[in-house]
Design a protein around this motif. Structure first.
Motif, PDB file in Angstrom:
ATOM      1  N   SER A 233       8.161  -7.808 -10.364  1.00 52.00           N
ATOM      2  CA  SER A 233       8.543  -7.342  -8.170  1.00 52.00           C
ATOM      3  C   SER A 233       7.988  -6.924  -7.362  1.00 52.00           C
ATOM      4  CB  SER A 233       9.924  -6.255  -9.091  1.00 52.00           C
ATOM      5  OG  SER A 233       9.053  -4.821  -9.516  1.00 52.00           O
ATOM      6  N   HIS A 234       6.945  -6.666  -8.039  1.00 50.44           N
ATOM      7  CA  HIS A 234       5.836  -6.798  -7.343  1.00 50.44           C
ATOM      8  C   HIS A 234       4.573  -6.587  -8.185  1.00 50.44           C
ATOM      9  CE1 HIS A 234       6.634  -2.760  -9.516  1.00 50.44           C
ATOM     10  NE2 HIS A 234       5.363  -2.202  -8.764  1.00 50.44           N
ATOM     11  N   SER A 235       3.801  -8.080  -8.124  1.00 47.61           N
ATOM     12  CA  SER A 235       2.376  -8.119  -8.749  1.00 47.61           C
ATOM     13  C   SER A 235       1.883  -9.361  -7.846  1.00 47.61           C
ATOM     14  CB  SER A 235       2.833  -8.610  -9.913  1.00 47.61           C
ATOM     15  OG  SER A 235       3.467  -7.549 -10.991  1.00 47.61           O
ATOM     16  N   TYR A 267      -0.077  -4.830  -1.778  1.00 48.84           N
ATOM     17  CA  TYR A 267      -0.877  -3.915  -2.182  1.00 48.84           C
ATOM     18  C   TYR A 267      -2.413  -3.935  -2.172  1.00 48.84           C
ATOM     19  CZ  TYR A 267      -1.453   0.798  -5.042  1.00 48.84           C
ATOM     20  OH  TYR A 267      -1.698   1.865  -5.357  1.00 48.84           O
ATOM     21  N   SER A 268      -2.910  -3.247  -1.252  1.00 48.48           N
ATOM     22  CA  SER A 268      -4.036  -3.323  -0.711  1.00 48.48           C
ATOM     23  C   SER A 268      -5.252  -3.653  -2.375  1.00 48.48           C
ATOM     24  CB  SER A 268      -4.414  -2.148  -0.061  1.00 48.48           C
ATOM     25  OG  SER A 268      -6.182  -2.319   0.109  1.00 48.48           O
ATOM     26  N   GLY A 269      -4.647  -2.254  -2.690  1.00 44.63           N
ATOM     27  CA  GLY A 269      -5.750  -2.211  -4.566  1.00 44.63           C
ATOM     28  C   GLY A 269      -5.998  -3.554  -4.852  1.00 44.63           C
ATOM     29  N   ASP A 348       5.813  -2.907  -1.683  1.00 41.63           N
ATOM     30  CA  ASP A 348       5.489  -1.664  -1.831  1.00 41.63           C
ATOM     31  C   ASP A 348       5.649  -0.930  -1.597  1.00 41.63           C
ATOM     32  OD1 ASP A 348       5.702   0.282  -4.204  1.00 41.63           O
ATOM     33  OD2 ASP A 348       3.404  -0.412  -5.095  1.00 41.63           O
ATOM     34  N   PHE A 349       6.247  -0.633  -0.137  1.00 41.05           N
ATOM     35  CA  PHE A 349       6.611   0.079   0.593  1.00 41.05           C
ATOM     36  C   PHE A 349       7.376   1.531  -0.065  1.00 41.05           C
ATOM     37  CE2 PHE A 349       7.300  -2.675   4.313  1.00 41.05           C
ATOM     38  CZ  PHE A 349       5.525  -2.541   4.839  1.00 41.05           C
ATOM     39  N   ASP A 350       6.007   2.928   0.547  1.00 44.81           N
ATOM     40  CA  ASP A 350       6.269   3.674   0.618  1.00 44.81           C
ATOM     41  C   ASP A 350       5.873   4.806  -0.954  1.00 44.81           C
ATOM     42  OD1 ASP A 350       7.344   5.131   3.119  1.00 44.81           O
ATOM     43  OD2 ASP A 350       9.168   3.786   2.562  1.00 44.81           O
ATOM     44  N   GLY A 351       5.710   3.594  -1.476  1.00 41.58           N
ATOM     45  CA  GLY A 351       5.105   3.681  -3.213  1.00 41.58           C
ATOM     46  C   GLY A 351       3.156   3.140  -3.324  1.00 41.58           C
ATOM     47  N   GLY A 352       2.650   3.218  -1.986  1.00 44.66           N
ATOM     48  CA  GLY A 352       1.632   2.505  -1.807  1.00 44.66           C
ATOM     49  C   GLY A 352       0.953   1.756  -1.087  1.00 44.66           C
TER      50      GLY A 352
END
Length: 406
Positions: A233-235, A267-269, A348-352
């Motif tokens: 879902s977010h990778s 997600y920047s990281g 991943d907004f509002d989660g970093g």
């Protein structure tokens, strides 16, 4: 055979943020789905988190409407805790507060956003000018060790299950071990026996299995055992940024062979290496947790504290986040490895999450314009923004119907 053809030399162009009429025109009419949006613990219960108005959140209804973000999976995230009766009870209670908060949003604003539990409903809402809210679970820890809870959350609307988060749980091992809970590196240990039962029940219900955060061994086990396609879902792409949370090329190919989809995350990281920023954030989190009287940083409890917000703003100035170009690089890589049919988009907004060029939902057209500048066709962009995810979701539903018919 992929439909994606990269324009010669385009990848080398530095793209500025593309907000404005041109970006919006390029985005108009698309059905766009973000598969990972977090919510704070007091979502909808505090005026500042009432998403019917302007908020400090990266996703509220106004930002979705202005940015043409049509649908989002709002996430039932619970941080990993101890594998004890008390730990499970607390996790279940935390999750319940978030389900109730999403239900409150839907009850308060039915003329703007509706729950979607099927791909057909997402399309119908879009055609009718309504936003869609879907529900995803981040960390199967919130199921406790109760298989019956999977049926219960399906009835509440949950349509994907993120098997784990940072830290091993009763379902499978994580890409990030938590030594304070006795975790050792995952190695070749993936799904547990209970995890296989969860997988089988998810297949039977029609819940998508989400392998983001899972260890490589767990992802391999899932791909071998599942009867239905999976999602991440977010990778992002491990080949570009070797963060343990990212998906390596072998697993990208494996998910493609499984007919699944990897939702590349802004997600920047996970998009660029910046050890100094990571060290600064870790130090800030440790200091904020200590000031709050906690033994460790908890994003749900501490991210809204003034000390954390002020410290993070300073870090943002000194170590800027990744850019839209960095994000597009990861999307292109995933498409080249897995094929256009197996890649999607997540914030991943509002989660970093949040990058320069896509800092909140109102800037969503910038992503579309950037994809077009990189040489993606209208058909490609529609697939990335939601077509691929809806295909996988429909296939998961088909597998569930077939299993129930046996």
């Amino acid at each position: 055979m992929t439909r994606f053809t990269k324009l010669c030399g385009v990848a080398a162009l530095a793209l500025a943020p593309l907000a404005g009429a041109g970006a919006e025109l390029a985005h108009d009419g698309l059905l766009t789905i973000d598969t990972h949006v977090d919510i704070p613990p007091t979502y909808m219960r505090e005026a500042r988190y009432d998403v019917g108005g302007d908020t400090a959140l990266k996703v509220d209804l106004g930002k979705m409407e202005r940015g043409g973000l049509d649908a989002a999976f709002f996430v039932i995230y619970v941080e990993q805790g101890p594998l004890t009766a008390a730990g499970y009870a607390d996790a279940i209670a935390q999750a319940e507060r978030k389900y109730a908060a999403i239900e409150l949003m839907l009850a308060r604003y039915p003329g703007r956003i509706r729950l979607a539990t099927t791909p057909r409903q997402v399309r119908e809402h879009h055609a009718g000018g309504l936003l869609s809210a879907m529900i995803g679970i981040e960390n199967g820890y919130s199921l406790g060790r109760r298989l019956d809870l999977l049926d219960a959350v399906y009835a509440r609307g949950a349509r994907y299950l993120g098997l784990t988060h940072t830290g091993h749980n009763a379902i499978c091992t994580s890409s990030g071990a938590r030594p304070e809970f006795g975790d050792a590196p995952a190695g070749d240990v993936g799904l547990s026996r209970f995890g296989r039962s969860v997988l089988q029940r998810a297949n039977a219900l029609g819940i998508m299995l989400d392998v983001s955060h899972a260890s490589d061994a767990c992802v391999r086990d899932v791909l071998q055992a599942t009867a239905a396609p999976v999602i991440a879902s977010h990778s992002s792409a491990h080949a570009l940024v070797p963060h343990p949370r990212n998906i390596n090329d072998a697993l990208l190919r494996g998910i493609a062979a499984n007919r699944g989809v990897v939702q590349v995350v802004a997600y920047s990281g996970f998009l660029k290496l910046d050890p100094q920023r990571e060290a600064a954030v870790a130090a800030l989190q440790e200091a904020v947790a200590r000031q709050a009287g906690a033994t460790e940083f908890d994003s749900d409890r501490h991210e809204e504290l003034p000390a954390y917000r002020q410290g993070l703003a300073r870090i943002e100035r000194e170590h800027p986040v990744a850019t839209l170009d960095d994000y597009l690089d990861h999307i292109e890589h995933a498409v080249q490895v897995a094929g256009i049919e197996h890649v999607g988009l997540a914030s991943d907004f509002d989660g970093g999450g949040g990058i320069t060029g896509w800092l909140d939902a109102s800037e969503t057209p910038n992503v579309t314009a950037g994809l077009r500048r990189r040489g993606f066709s209208d058909e490609d962009i529609a697939a990335l923004w939601g077509g691929n995810l809806l295909r996988v979701w429909s296939e998961v539903e088909r597998v569930a119907r077939a299993e129930r018919a046996q």
